[in-house]
Design an enzyme around this catalytic site. Sequence first.
Site, PDB file in Angstrom:
ATOM      1  N   ALA A 176       0.836  -1.260  -0.077  1.00 41.22           N
ATOM      2  CA  ALA A 176      -0.063   0.179   0.118  1.00 41.22           C
ATOM      3  C   ALA A 176       0.812   1.384  -0.077  1.00 41.22           C
ATOM      4  O   ALA A 176       0.527   2.175  -0.709  1.00 41.22           O
ATOM      5  CB  ALA A 176      -0.916  -0.064   1.398  1.00 41.22           C
ATOM      6  N   THR A 177       1.907   1.342   0.744  1.00 42.17           N
ATOM      7  CA  THR A 177       2.727   2.398   0.835  1.00 42.17           C
ATOM      8  C   THR A 177       3.292   2.881  -0.717  1.00 42.17           C
ATOM      9  O   THR A 177       3.045   3.968  -0.779  1.00 42.17           O
ATOM     10  CB  THR A 177       4.044   2.212   1.651  1.00 42.17           C
ATOM     11  N   CYS A 210       3.345   0.889  12.731  1.00 44.85           N
ATOM     12  CA  CYS A 210       4.503   1.743  12.261  1.00 44.85           C
ATOM     13  C   CYS A 210       4.757   2.634  13.498  1.00 44.85           C
ATOM     14  O   CYS A 210       6.127   2.918  13.812  1.00 44.85           O
ATOM     15  CB  CYS A 210       3.905   2.643  11.256  1.00 44.85           C
ATOM     16  N   GLN A 227      -7.247  -0.791   5.055  1.00 47.73           N
ATOM     17  CA  GLN A 227      -7.752  -1.358   6.225  1.00 47.73           C
ATOM     18  C   GLN A 227      -9.434  -1.949   5.840  1.00 47.73           C
ATOM     19  O   GLN A 227      -9.956  -2.291   6.736  1.00 47.73           O
ATOM     20  CB  GLN A 227      -7.927  -0.430   7.367  1.00 47.73           C
ATOM     21  N   ASN A 279      -6.397   3.024  10.333  1.00 44.97           N
ATOM     22  CA  ASN A 279      -5.819   1.895  10.807  1.00 44.97           C
ATOM     23  C   ASN A 279      -5.596   1.909  12.266  1.00 44.97           C
ATOM     24  O   ASN A 279      -5.220   0.652  13.008  1.00 44.97           O
ATOM     25  CB  ASN A 279      -4.501   1.867  10.173  1.00 44.97           C
ATOM     26  N   THR A 327      10.380  -6.237 -12.357  1.00 42.79           N
ATOM     27  CA  THR A 327       9.689  -7.749 -12.775  1.00 42.79           C
ATOM     28  C   THR A 327       8.655  -7.829 -11.581  1.00 42.79           C
ATOM     29  O   THR A 327       8.897  -7.581 -10.429  1.00 42.79           O
ATOM     30  CB  THR A 327      10.766  -8.790 -12.387  1.00 42.79           C
ATOM     31  N   ALA A 368      -1.945  -6.891   0.471  1.00 40.29           N
ATOM     32  CA  ALA A 368      -2.538  -8.139   0.526  1.00 40.29           C
ATOM     33  C   ALA A 368      -2.314  -8.839   1.812  1.00 40.29           C
ATOM     34  O   ALA A 368      -3.220  -9.467   2.340  1.00 40.29           O
ATOM     35  CB  ALA A 368      -1.928  -9.124  -0.854  1.00 40.29           C
ATOM     36  N   HIS A 369      -1.376  -8.404   2.533  1.00 42.39           N
ATOM     37  CA  HIS A 369      -1.106  -8.909   3.880  1.00 42.39           C
ATOM     38  C   HIS A 369      -2.068  -8.425   4.914  1.00 42.39           C
ATOM     39  O   HIS A 369      -1.869  -8.778   6.012  1.00 42.39           O
ATOM     40  CB  HIS A 369       0.329  -8.607   4.243  1.00 42.39           C
TER      41      HIS A 369
HETATM   42  N1  PLP Z   1      -2.220   2.503   4.828  1.00 42.51           N
HETATM   43  C1  PLP Z   1      -2.831   2.046   5.960  1.00 42.51           C
HETATM   44  C2  PLP Z   1      -4.351   2.491   6.437  1.00 42.51           C
HETATM   45  C3  PLP Z   1      -2.250   0.688   6.592  1.00 42.51           C
HETATM   46  O1  PLP Z   1      -2.806   0.318   7.596  1.00 42.51           O
HETATM   47  C4  PLP Z   1      -1.117   0.536   6.289  1.00 42.51           C
HETATM   48  C5  PLP Z   1      -0.234  -0.391   6.828  1.00 42.51           C
HETATM   49  O2  PLP Z   1      -0.102  -0.544   7.938  1.00 42.51           O
HETATM   50  C6  PLP Z   1      -0.593   1.295   5.026  1.00 42.51           C
HETATM   51  C7  PLP Z   1      -1.143   2.377   4.575  1.00 42.51           C
HETATM   52  C8  PLP Z   1       1.000   0.741   4.478  1.00 42.51           C
HETATM   53  O3  PLP Z   1       0.964  -0.581   4.135  1.00 42.51           O
HETATM   54  P1  PLP Z   1       2.140  -1.552   3.599  1.00 42.51           P
HETATM   55  O4  PLP Z   1       3.029  -1.466   4.775  1.00 42.51           O
HETATM   56  O5  PLP Z   1       1.676  -2.754   3.233  1.00 42.51           O
HETATM   57  O6  PLP Z   1       2.868  -0.671   2.467  1.00 42.51           O
END
Ligand code: PLP
Length: 404
Positions: A73-74, A325, A179, A151, A240, A200-201
Amino acid sequence: MEDCIYLDHAASTPCLPEVVDAMMPFFTQYPGNPGSVVHGAGKFAARAVKDSRETIASVLAAAPHEIFFTSGATEAINMAIKGIALSAGKGHLITCATEHSAVLQSCRSLESRGFRLTVMPVDENGSITPNLLEASIAKDTLLVAIMHANNETGVIHNLQPIGEICNRYGIPFVCDATQTIGKTPFLPSDFGIDCCCFAAHKFYGPKGIGALYFNTSGRVTRLLPQIEGGAQESGLRSGTLHVAGIVGMATALSTIENQAGSFRLFLENCAYFENRLTAMQGIILNGSSVLRVPGITSASFRFLEGGPLLASLNTKLCVTGGSSCSSGSGKPSHVLTAMGHGPQQAMSGIRFSPGLHTSRADIERALSHIEQCVAQLREESQTWKMFQKGSIKPVPSWFHPLDV
Ligand code: PLP
């Protein structure tokens, strides 16, 4: 970790067995690079990517060419926000104070490069006021970046009015749905979202894979690529492709979609946990009066310090203070602070995040451990004793409808 009860699914989830089974051959048997379509192995991998893209697109009611794979997601968030802003060159960005750091830092980094930034405040429930959003729009506003479920608190923003405002002013709408996707039905097109990010995680898929839904026929005419090289993903994201991860993400999403039975149990367990937790004395449920995503409960503990509380809870549980985080940063949660909570409430905020496989027995054990930890720490707290004797009064920000 053996004896610990894992209540940190908002940080990451275990892979479903179906996901591992689907991924495994792509580690061991099928080495093809989906870019090498001149031979059978490459074609096989490309086919797996194509099928996965179609599966993900269909769950999101999107077209396959609107799904762009990323490392998570980041990266999808950076790709959308920086891609839109940097292709315009200059202008104004709008986001919200309770966003994930991936959104806030992307916006701040652009601010340091000359873009103007408005960070919208939230009310005590973590909600934004649509009128305020409308009032923040300027002639050169390039994007509005507002998440769906938060989150740390699980608070869901009502995206309908936000999407309508973006639509009325023709401004691209970027939404971090990390989320939400896989937890509750969510179609980006329902809210007029141009770019939607997820990983995905968070929904029982593997780490290291995510995606950007990008409405290529929407208001975003161009995304400046942030990663250049081999021109994969239509040139928007080179490198890739992580074939096993992509297959795992598609399998997770489609499997989760069909697990109504375990989901019902999960909802019941979440509700039970929250009811029992909030019945304990001196606990404040953050964002309790608004709609929240299942599986995220943020609670603050009166007269307890976040650090010792977290250390004590984590002797038997796996929980975080705020998000994973920011956990351990020693700083009050930026989300709870933005909701107007004082340092004590913001520092003592703990995120409990049960998952699909958390049993009722796990929840019972977790609750009794929480009770024990809180009782022991309060035993050592002079302020708690004074509060109980009535010799000190809580400050108004501690008052809460559910705080008994
Ligand atoms: N955005 C939200 C709302 C999240 O909860 C998270 C992960 O905690 C992220 C972004 C970032 O996800 P990732 O660390 O898988 O890139």
